[in-house]
Design a protein around this motif. Sequence first.
Motif, PDB file in Angstrom:
ATOM      1  N   ARG A   5     -84.183  23.589 -47.856  1.00 17.80           N
ATOM      2  CA  ARG A   5     -84.301  22.348 -47.384  1.00 17.80           C
ATOM      3  C   ARG A   5     -83.349  21.626 -48.077  1.00 17.80           C
ATOM      4  NH1 ARG A   5     -89.504  21.321 -47.729  1.00 17.80           N
ATOM      5  NH2 ARG A   5     -89.868  23.084 -46.550  1.00 17.80           N
ATOM      6  N   ARG A   6     -83.512  21.566 -49.483  1.00 15.41           N
ATOM      7  CA  ARG A   6     -82.902  20.752 -50.369  1.00 15.41           C
ATOM      8  C   ARG A   6     -81.177  21.010 -50.166  1.00 15.41           C
ATOM      9  NH1 ARG A   6     -86.762  22.157 -53.787  1.00 15.41           N
ATOM     10  NH2 ARG A   6     -85.369  23.428 -55.049  1.00 15.41           N
ATOM     11  N   ALA A   7     -80.789  22.171 -49.991  1.00 21.92           N
ATOM     12  CA  ALA A   7     -79.534  22.507 -49.788  1.00 21.92           C
ATOM     13  C   ALA A   7     -78.991  22.053 -48.313  1.00 21.92           C
ATOM     14  CB  ALA A   7     -79.223  24.144 -49.957  1.00 21.92           C
ATOM     15  N   ARG A   8     -79.719  22.277 -47.571  1.00 22.82           N
ATOM     16  CA  ARG A   8     -79.252  21.828 -46.058  1.00 22.82           C
ATOM     17  C   ARG A   8     -78.977  20.337 -45.946  1.00 22.82           C
ATOM     18  NH1 ARG A   8     -83.908  24.962 -44.096  1.00 22.82           N
ATOM     19  NH2 ARG A   8     -83.026  26.956 -43.573  1.00 22.82           N
ATOM     20  N   ASP A   9     -79.999  19.393 -46.827  1.00 22.20           N
ATOM     21  CA  ASP A   9     -79.918  18.119 -46.787  1.00 22.20           C
ATOM     22  C   ASP A   9     -78.565  17.960 -47.329  1.00 22.20           C
ATOM     23  OD1 ASP A   9     -82.311  17.895 -45.344  1.00 22.20           O
ATOM     24  OD2 ASP A   9     -83.398  17.193 -47.237  1.00 22.20           O
ATOM     25  N   ALA A  10     -78.438  18.477 -48.526  1.00 20.58           N
ATOM     26  CA  ALA A  10     -77.183  18.213 -49.569  1.00 20.58           C
ATOM     27  C   ALA A  10     -75.843  18.485 -48.566  1.00 20.58           C
ATOM     28  CB  ALA A  10     -77.097  19.068 -50.580  1.00 20.58           C
ATOM     29  N   ALA A  11     -75.997  19.727 -47.864  1.00 16.36           N
ATOM     30  CA  ALA A  11     -74.767  20.283 -47.321  1.00 16.36           C
ATOM     31  C   ALA A  11     -74.355  19.246 -46.095  1.00 16.36           C
ATOM     32  CB  ALA A  11     -74.843  21.520 -46.643  1.00 16.36           C
ATOM     33  N   THR A  12     -75.156  18.451 -45.442  1.00 20.87           N
ATOM     34  CA  THR A  12     -75.195  17.789 -44.418  1.00 20.87           C
ATOM     35  C   THR A  12     -75.115  16.021 -44.496  1.00 20.87           C
ATOM     36  OG1 THR A  12     -77.409  17.860 -43.605  1.00 20.87           O
ATOM     37  CG2 THR A  12     -75.822  19.369 -42.648  1.00 20.87           C
ATOM     38  N   ALA A  13     -75.319  15.811 -45.781  1.00 19.58           N
ATOM     39  CA  ALA A  13     -75.289  14.408 -46.360  1.00 19.58           C
ATOM     40  C   ALA A  13     -73.921  13.794 -45.950  1.00 19.58           C
ATOM     41  CB  ALA A  13     -75.635  14.436 -47.882  1.00 19.58           C
ATOM     42  N   ASP A  14     -74.104  12.496 -45.665  1.00 21.81           N
ATOM     43  CA  ASP A  14     -72.836  11.655 -45.673  1.00 21.81           C
ATOM     44  C   ASP A  14     -72.355  11.289 -46.865  1.00 21.81           C
ATOM     45  OD1 ASP A  14     -70.964  10.128 -44.260  1.00 21.81           O
ATOM     46  OD2 ASP A  14     -72.013   8.338 -43.938  1.00 21.81           O
ATOM     47  N   THR A  15     -71.715  12.309 -47.486  1.00 19.06           N
ATOM     48  CA  THR A  15     -71.356  11.980 -48.967  1.00 19.06           C
ATOM     49  C   THR A  15     -69.859  12.868 -49.368  1.00 19.06           C
ATOM     50  OG1 THR A  15     -72.475  13.724 -50.015  1.00 19.06           O
ATOM     51  CG2 THR A  15     -73.444  11.598 -49.920  1.00 19.06           C
ATOM     52  N   PRO A  16     -69.036  12.798 -50.012  1.00 15.08           N
ATOM     53  CA  PRO A  16     -67.834  13.253 -50.314  1.00 15.08           C
ATOM     54  C   PRO A  16     -68.308  14.980 -50.464  1.00 15.08           C
ATOM     55  CG  PRO A  16     -67.830  11.404 -51.730  1.00 15.08           C
ATOM     56  CD  PRO A  16     -69.319  11.478 -51.258  1.00 15.08           C
ATOM     57  N   TYR A  17     -67.377  15.690 -50.197  1.00 13.51           N
ATOM     58  CA  TYR A  17     -67.388  17.172 -50.119  1.00 13.51           C
ATOM     59  C   TYR A  17     -67.638  17.648 -51.350  1.00 13.51           C
ATOM     60  CZ  TYR A  17     -65.366  17.122 -45.390  1.00 13.51           C
ATOM     61  OH  TYR A  17     -65.217  17.042 -44.243  1.00 13.51           O
ATOM     62  N   GLU A  18     -67.222  17.048 -52.596  1.00 10.10           N
ATOM     63  CA  GLU A  18     -67.756  17.568 -54.038  1.00 10.10           C
ATOM     64  C   GLU A  18     -69.468  17.108 -54.348  1.00 10.10           C
ATOM     65  OE1 GLU A  18     -66.982  16.807 -58.533  1.00 10.10           O
ATOM     66  OE2 GLU A  18     -65.306  16.335 -57.431  1.00 10.10           O
ATOM     67  N   VAL A  19     -69.700  16.030 -53.817  1.00 10.84           N
ATOM     68  CA  VAL A  19     -71.161  15.807 -54.122  1.00 10.84           C
ATOM     69  C   VAL A  19     -72.076  16.742 -53.161  1.00 10.84           C
ATOM     70  CG1 VAL A  19     -72.893  14.033 -53.737  1.00 10.84           C
ATOM     71  CG2 VAL A  19     -70.644  13.332 -54.519  1.00 10.84           C
ATOM     72  N   ARG A  20     -71.463  17.012 -51.957  1.00  8.42           N
ATOM     73  CA  ARG A  20     -72.513  17.932 -51.115  1.00  8.42           C
ATOM     74  C   ARG A  20     -72.535  19.010 -51.736  1.00  8.42           C
ATOM     75  NH1 ARG A  20     -69.568  16.607 -45.588  1.00  8.42           N
ATOM     76  NH2 ARG A  20     -70.794  18.354 -44.761  1.00  8.42           N
ATOM     77  N   LEU A  21     -71.222  19.785 -52.140  1.00  8.84           N
ATOM     78  CA  LEU A  21     -71.205  21.274 -52.764  1.00  8.84           C
ATOM     79  C   LEU A  21     -72.184  21.009 -53.991  1.00  8.84           C
ATOM     80  CD1 LEU A  21     -69.780  23.728 -53.360  1.00  8.84           C
ATOM     81  CD2 LEU A  21     -67.958  22.752 -54.502  1.00  8.84           C
ATOM     82  N   HIS A  22     -71.975  20.185 -54.868  1.00 10.63           N
ATOM     83  CA  HIS A  22     -72.971  19.977 -56.052  1.00 10.63           C
ATOM     84  C   HIS A  22     -74.164  20.218 -55.663  1.00 10.63           C
ATOM     85  CE1 HIS A  22     -75.125  18.029 -59.266  1.00 10.63           C
ATOM     86  NE2 HIS A  22     -74.296  18.803 -60.170  1.00 10.63           N
ATOM     87  N   ASP A  80     -56.500  17.588 -49.174  1.00 12.89           N
ATOM     88  CA  ASP A  80     -57.103  16.198 -48.520  1.00 12.89           C
ATOM     89  C   ASP A  80     -58.794  16.327 -48.855  1.00 12.89           C
ATOM     90  OD1 ASP A  80     -57.454  18.161 -46.703  1.00 12.89           O
ATOM     91  OD2 ASP A  80     -57.012  16.725 -45.032  1.00 12.89           O
ATOM     92  N   ALA A  81     -59.303  16.920 -49.035  1.00 10.04           N
ATOM     93  CA  ALA A  81     -60.684  17.163 -49.177  1.00 10.04           C
ATOM     94  C   ALA A  81     -61.056  17.073 -50.926  1.00 10.04           C
ATOM     95  CB  ALA A  81     -61.445  18.226 -48.756  1.00 10.04           C
ATOM     96  N   ARG A  82     -59.967  17.254 -51.629  1.00  6.02           N
ATOM     97  CA  ARG A  82     -60.321  17.326 -53.119  1.00  6.02           C
ATOM     98  C   ARG A  82     -60.799  15.785 -53.639  1.00  6.02           C
ATOM     99  NH1 ARG A  82     -55.309  20.969 -54.806  1.00  6.02           N
ATOM    100  NH2 ARG A  82     -56.232  22.589 -53.750  1.00  6.02           N
ATOM    101  N   PRO A  83     -61.518  15.778 -54.874  1.00  2.00           N
ATOM    102  CA  PRO A  83     -61.795  14.599 -55.327  1.00  2.00           C
ATOM    103  C   PRO A  83     -60.589  13.348 -55.515  1.00  2.00           C
ATOM    104  CG  PRO A  83     -62.748  16.326 -56.686  1.00  2.00           C
ATOM    105  CD  PRO A  83     -61.840  16.910 -55.514  1.00  2.00           C
TER     106      PRO A  83
END
Length: 189
Positions: free
Chosen positions: A65-82, A182-185
Amino acid sequence: MGTDRLDEVLDAAYDCLTRYGVRRTTMDDIAASMGVSRSAVYQYVRGKDDAFRRLAGRLHEQALRRARDAATADTPYEVRLHGVLAAKLDLVLQLAGDSPHAAELLDARARVFGDICTSFTTELRALLTALFTEAGTAAGVTPARAADICVAQVVGLETAPRPRDLLAPATRALATGLFATDARPDDTP
């Protein structure tokens, strides 16, 4: 079946797991930890194996559940990956930190709940693959391969000294090397 009471059974099973391990825990131990009779525990689980299977399922589902929330959050890709990687690492570190026996719930070869561990890793890979598909990957790296690299990285961190301290720089390195340009920090050359 009362969900609250089932949660109490699973909490008691976890308490016993941390003290005795899966094999040495008995239904009497679980009942004693709850302060009820063994027959009362049987109202919620079929036996010790069922209790540990449900416990493993609950812990893995919370992490997913925590991983799904992180993966779909409205944040930069690196934050989602983390966030996705942290969900996996935190599960392992929580269990290992509570007791050497608790890590038994992570054993994909375990007869009682191995399929739960395998399904967890499969779902984690799917979340990461979807994230890399959305973000785009570096030339020559497929989203599935990027997901496999990330899972391998976090598994490696599980046994490293101070793994939580290493997760952020490891995530940054993965983001820099695996995401499309274009998706990198922002500060990545």
